[in-house]
Design an enzyme around this catalytic site. Sequence first.
Site, PDB file in Angstrom:
ATOM      1  N   CYS A 356       0.804  -1.218   0.000  1.00  0.00           N
ATOM      2  CA  CYS A 356       0.000   0.000   0.000  1.00  0.00           C
ATOM      3  C   CYS A 356       0.838   1.269   0.000  1.00  0.00           C
ATOM      4  O   CYS A 356       0.309   2.350  -0.231  1.00  0.00           O
ATOM      5  CB  CYS A 356      -0.947   0.014   1.199  1.00  0.00           C
ATOM      6  SG  CYS A 356      -2.277  -1.185   1.069  1.00  0.00           S
ATOM      7  N   GLU A 358       2.695   2.785   2.532  1.00  0.00           N
ATOM      8  CA  GLU A 358       2.829   3.690   3.676  1.00  0.00           C
ATOM      9  C   GLU A 358       4.094   3.475   4.489  1.00  0.00           C
ATOM     10  O   GLU A 358       4.440   4.310   5.324  1.00  0.00           O
ATOM     11  CB  GLU A 358       1.612   3.589   4.608  1.00  0.00           C
ATOM     12  CG  GLU A 358       1.488   2.292   5.369  1.00  0.00           C
ATOM     13  CD  GLU A 358       0.621   1.276   4.654  1.00  0.00           C
ATOM     14  OE1 GLU A 358       0.090   0.376   5.322  1.00  0.00           O
ATOM     15  OE2 GLU A 358       0.479   1.384   3.421  1.00  0.00           O
TER      16      GLU A 358
END
EC number: 1.17.4.2
Length: 672
Positions: A356, A358
């Site tokens: 993702c 992050e």
Amino acid sequence: MTNWGPTGELVYNRTYSRTKPDGSKETWPETVRRVVDGNLALVDERYHLPGERADLIRLMEEFKILPGGRHLWASGVKNAQHLFNCWVSGWTEKPSDHFEFTFMRLMEGGGVGANYSNRFIDYGPVQQELYVHIVCDPDHPDYEAMKEAGVLSTEYDPDWAGAFVIEDSREGWAAALVDLIDTHYRDEVSHFQRVYDVSRVRQFGAKLKTFGGTASGPLPLARMLIDVCEILSEIATEGGQLTGIAAMEIDHAIAQCVVAGGVRRSARMSMMHWKDPQVYEFLRIKQDTGSHWTTNISLEVDDEFWVAVEEGWAGPNNRILRELTEGMVANGEPGFWNSSLSNVGEPNEVVCTNPCGEITLEPWEPCNLGHVNLAAFAHGNGSYDITGLYRAHRLVTRFLMRATFSPVADPKSREVLDRNRRIGVGHLGVASFLALCGWKYSEARTNEEFKWLLRSLAEEVDHAATQFAHQLRIPVPVKKRTVAPTGTIAKMPGVSEGIHPIFSRYFIRRVRLSMSDPDQTRMLADYGRQGYEVEDDLYAKFTGVVSIPTQDTLVAEVIEHYGQDSESLVESAADLSLNELLGFQALYQTIWADNAVSFTANVDPETYNADDVRQQLRLFGGLLKGATIFPEASMPQAPYERITKEQYEQATAKAVADGVDEDCANGACPIR
């Protein structure tokens, strides 16, 4: 009484509620106590704060803090505390190490990122052209299906003494893959026909106890071994070496095998440096091949790239940026990742992010996530509970630091985990928090009180981490703060996801449920009886889709607190420009996140073309560690579909709190 968001209980029961020994399902209070007790047990009781257990239970039950999905699923589970969502798979002197690590982590239910730049991959020529033969006991329940699929050998049978017998375990499957890859690289091989016996692999549909879901049977494993052999044998025939693109093909074959069960999900991130000789093939790999659907694609850029873009705006570097932005506007990929910016403050080189985006990670390192729900601390009258926010951030920090003591399966991961102690304290419900405070999302960049709050909370996390590390006699975490998409987590309290704006004030929300899972099959039937539209998923087998007309509950909350004329305080993604979206991400990246920020800027392709996106990336490229821009295109069974207020009022509706797509390619994470 649990204060669920409108789809919160559904998401919880589908994703995080474990089956107890008596066959019943956990309730949310039971899950919370399992998670908290499992976490506290990771360190000696003398390192617990007075009342820490009670505080954690209360804040979690009230959805004020929420650890990452893996914690909710696995914390406190005997012999199965696999607490980390995602990993980065690196490269060693032995090529099979990368693929074994990837296979194992995906089978455990995690996500895996990898950098396929050819500077990491130098193993010399693939030595051997091999042939895989799959054999199976005719009495195996899946024998006929395998025979019909054409994967069974016509030359060998299970009685052949030289067969490699694959054990029915994750380790057994991975051992077969390692055997095959290592044999391709041996200087001398006695048997070029590699025979693998899958007779011991459990049948399709059998229940998987530890990680949930159902078994895929031996057929996907057989196909994977055949595919990997074909990839490496073709390279050997040509006298070639393993390349980044070929390695991606092998990892795609591995991921296809893992997801074949219908319930299990995999998430991957694939990266390649902008100066790599295969970069143009990489940038177009999904469009040109129609494959690689198991991974997100991101281009690795650096300071040199952005300098070159500015100095040679019309040159070859602009060609790369043009390919990048044309892909973004067309289908949301590739994204980009700034390795120079990401390596600031790192003791060793980070090479990739989790799927993702992050958390930037060293090879073999896991991400370790927990979240504070800012919206839960907003009073709705322009004020908020600052003392409660400090306490929540302090407790999440300590929770994640304890998690670094949990067992991991690979010693390479243990070494980097002990050395870095990296954690990711993040936020969710940010758009909800802003609106409930009477602040517009688009004006947050210039809101001095909000910026002060982020700085103060960041200082609280850093102080708590340093203090706890000294008590535990471990290194202070190398980095501590992040923003994850929280696509699934945020649905339980029914607040906005991560730092994303809400998707729309009114929309149709489509929930996907697995027909391979008895509990989810019953949910589908219940929704049908209630009058909701239920249909087969057009994109995934064994999956049903429920369509729910929806008013985002934030609209109702804001109107309740600020009156009928206040609906404009709730700004949706459609109300915001690309500049405002990227500007909000830059705000969080520069003030809050020392790790990275996972954020998807959704754009209307009829409003923004590739040139528009390029101009915005020139403005923000040096400030962002990464970016994903996704076109909002009409497609059948889209997870979200905007409707008007009038359309909503005409429908038989259930109010549902939601945000952006759960699909990993849209910036959220399917890994629980």
